[in-house]
Write an enzyme that holds these catalytic residues in place. Structure first.
Site, PDB file in Angstrom:
ATOM      1  N   HIS A 177      -0.860  16.299 -11.493  1.00 19.61           N
ATOM      2  CA  HIS A 177      -1.665  16.736 -10.338  1.00 19.61           C
ATOM      3  C   HIS A 177      -3.054  16.089 -10.349  1.00 19.61           C
ATOM      4  O   HIS A 177      -4.012  16.673  -9.863  1.00 19.61           O
ATOM      5  CB  HIS A 177      -1.813  18.260 -10.303  1.00 19.61           C
ATOM      6  CG  HIS A 177      -0.539  18.997 -10.549  1.00 19.61           C
ATOM      7  ND1 HIS A 177       0.332  19.328  -9.534  1.00 19.61           N
ATOM      8  CD2 HIS A 177       0.056  19.426 -11.699  1.00 19.61           C
ATOM      9  CE1 HIS A 177       1.396  19.953 -10.047  1.00 19.61           C
ATOM     10  NE2 HIS A 177       1.250  20.015 -11.363  1.00 19.61           N
ATOM     11  N   SER A 192     -19.845  -6.050  -0.877  1.00 17.14           N
ATOM     12  CA  SER A 192     -19.972  -5.485   0.462  1.00 17.14           C
ATOM     13  C   SER A 192     -20.983  -6.310   1.236  1.00 17.14           C
ATOM     14  O   SER A 192     -21.944  -6.828   0.665  1.00 17.14           O
ATOM     15  CB  SER A 192     -20.454  -4.038   0.346  1.00 17.14           C
ATOM     16  OG  SER A 192     -21.103  -3.653   1.532  1.00 17.14           O
ATOM     17  N   GLU A 213      -6.482  -2.736  -3.547  1.00 16.76           N
ATOM     18  CA  GLU A 213      -6.291  -2.022  -2.289  1.00 16.76           C
ATOM     19  C   GLU A 213      -5.318  -2.778  -1.395  1.00 16.76           C
ATOM     20  O   GLU A 213      -4.497  -2.190  -0.688  1.00 16.76           O
ATOM     21  CB  GLU A 213      -7.636  -1.836  -1.578  1.00 16.76           C
ATOM     22  CG  GLU A 213      -8.554  -0.873  -2.311  1.00 16.76           C
ATOM     23  CD  GLU A 213      -9.975  -0.923  -1.781  1.00 16.76           C
ATOM     24  OE1 GLU A 213     -10.178  -0.748  -0.578  1.00 16.76           O
ATOM     25  OE2 GLU A 213     -10.894  -1.162  -2.591  1.00 16.76           O
TER      26      GLU A 213
END
Ligand code: ARG
Length: 456
Positions: A156, A277, A290
């Site tokens: 979890h 970025s 990603e």
């Protein structure tokens, strides 16, 4: 240019139809296999005296010249000729004259394209297998470096029990091992020679299909001509195996993304595999990971696409089948590039042992070991579970870790607890004692690594 099938037509094809039906932009990728298949076919035609040996020789020579032209970038593919097959055949006829028209004897584009895809996919599966094995190798050598790096194992996404980082990494090795099996198994069904099925019914000519199979190194030939020209279940299988592989790569990527998050700080990614970025100067983003996670989505999409294309098709060939190629090609490219980039990235990742160890200080990851200690002292597991729960509760209320309690504090919960409890609730003893086969103890993990590397 005049189309090869123009005989029964009075009108020219509309431009919009040409554009709509053309597959050249993507099936041009099959050119090498198309020529390879044609070469085997024409050798068979000559050998069986279906066409004169001399003509077969001319065709062979013409095909080889076309091959050299394409390789050298000197071949002009024409969109108006629909697909790669027509382009090559038309060029052959242009080059050697009407005798080139004998190549398509006892053949249809339906069995031709089925053959081309099988030849293509056979090569690509061999590549994927190699890439998978390379990635496994990289995982194993990372595991070898971390046979005594401890970390929390999660359920979890909450700290559950301590494990070795090596054990965690090897979990992915095992997933990839099954992926390997799936691709190898898929290859068995890809490796079947369909040529000689012609349009759908077989051919009146005395073809020798086994000979063609032998030339093209196929261990088997297809049994039913209608099946051979119209099924693409081997494409479904490949994309399905690829989807499962992408699930695994995506999970690993997600895991590393989490570990890389500074709340965790378990891993630092190499600068050369991250991006910045455009606005926030401090950022170092795990974009590669990603993208792998994201690209899993497109492969699943391709699986749904090919299943949907196939599901309502009556026998035998239908033009819908042309829609098999883009999903297949993109799957091949996505799987290969994802494996490649991960294989190169992993050795540059720096695991932060201290952060992993520190993460084990909170969250009571050895509570199960405490319960098992009580069981060893004779308490039924259910009761031990409850008692340990109460001890954890006490620790939370008093802001203490398990090993910060005194023996006396422990004994308030059960008289069965002795001084020796401290030997059971450390991270090291917790891990060492997971000796069951497949467990995380150092000995088990080392044994697995040895088995992987030496087979023994
Ligand atoms: N470009 C076609 C395909 O990919 C080749 C087969 C065409 N066959 C036909 N009967 N029109 O499926």
């Amino acid at each position: 240019m005049e189309k090869l099938w123009s005989g029964r037509f009075k009108e020219k094809t509309e431009k919009v139809v040409e554009n709509f039906t053309s597959s050249l932009s993507f099936d041009v990728r099959l050119w090498k296999y198309d020529i390879e298949g044609s070469i085997a076919h024409v050798k068979m035609l000559g050998r069986q005296k279906i066409i004169p040996q001399k003509d077969a020789g001319l065709i062979l020579q013409g095909l080889n010249e076309i091959k050299t032209e394409i390789q050298g970038g000197k071949f002009r593919f024409l969109d108006s000729l629909e697909d790669v097959h027509m382009n090559i055949e038309q060029a052959l006829i242009k080059k050697i004259g009407p005798v080139g028209g004998k190549l398509h004897t006892a053949r249809s584009r339906n069995d031709q394209v089925a053959l081309d895809i099988r030849l293509f996919l056979r090569d690509e599966i061999a590549d994927v297998l190699k890439l998978l094995k390379n990635f496994q190798r990289v995982l194993v050598s990372a595991a070898e470096k971390h046979v005594d790096t401890v970390m929390p194992g999660f359920t979890h996404l909450q700290k559950a029990q301590p494990v070795l980082l090596a054990h965690h990494l090897l979990a992915y090795f095992e997933m990839l091992e099954r992926d390997l099996e799936r691709f190898k198994d898929c290859l068995k069904r890809v490796n079947v020679m369909p040529l000689g099925s012609a349009a759908l019914a077989g051919t009146t000519f005395p073809v020798d299909r086994k000979y063609v199979a032998q030339l093209l190194k196929f261990p088997r030939i297809s049994e039913n001509s209608m099946d051979a020209v119209s099924d693409r279940d081997f494409v479904i299988e490949f994309i399905s195996a690829s989807s499962t592989l992408m699930v695994h790569l995506s999970r690993l990527s997600e895991e590393i993304i989490i570990w890389n998050n500074d709340q965790f700080g378990f891993v630092e990614l190499p600068d050369s595999f991250t991006t910045g970025s455009s606005i926030m100067p401090q950022k170092k983003n795990p974009d590669v990971l990603e993208l792998i996670r994201g690209k899993a989505g497109r492969v699943f999409g391709h699986l749904v696409a090919i299943l949907t294309v196939m599901k309502g098709l009556p026998l035998a060939y239908n033009r819908d089948l042309q829609e098999d190629k883009e999903p297949l090609f993109d799957t091949v490219d996505t799987v290969k590039s994802s494996l490649q980039v991960l294989t190169e990235m992993l050795p540059g990742m720096r695991f932060n042992k201290e952060a992993m160890e520190q993460a084990l200080e909170k969250g009571f990851p050895t509570a199960t070991d405490l319960a098992e200690y009580l069981v060893r002292k004779g308490m039924p597991f259910r009761e031990a579970h409850r008692v340990t729960g109460e001890i954890v509760r006490y620790c939370i209320d008093n802001k203490k870790a398990l090993n910060e309690l005194s023996t006396r504090e422990f004994q308030q919960f059960s008289r069965l607890i002795g001084k020796d409890v401290f030997d059971y609730i450390t991270v090291k003893t917790s891990i060492d004692s997971k000796k069951s086969f497949g467990g995380t103890s150092g000995r088990r993990v080392l044994a697995r690594i040895r088995k992987i590397k030496t087979g023994k």
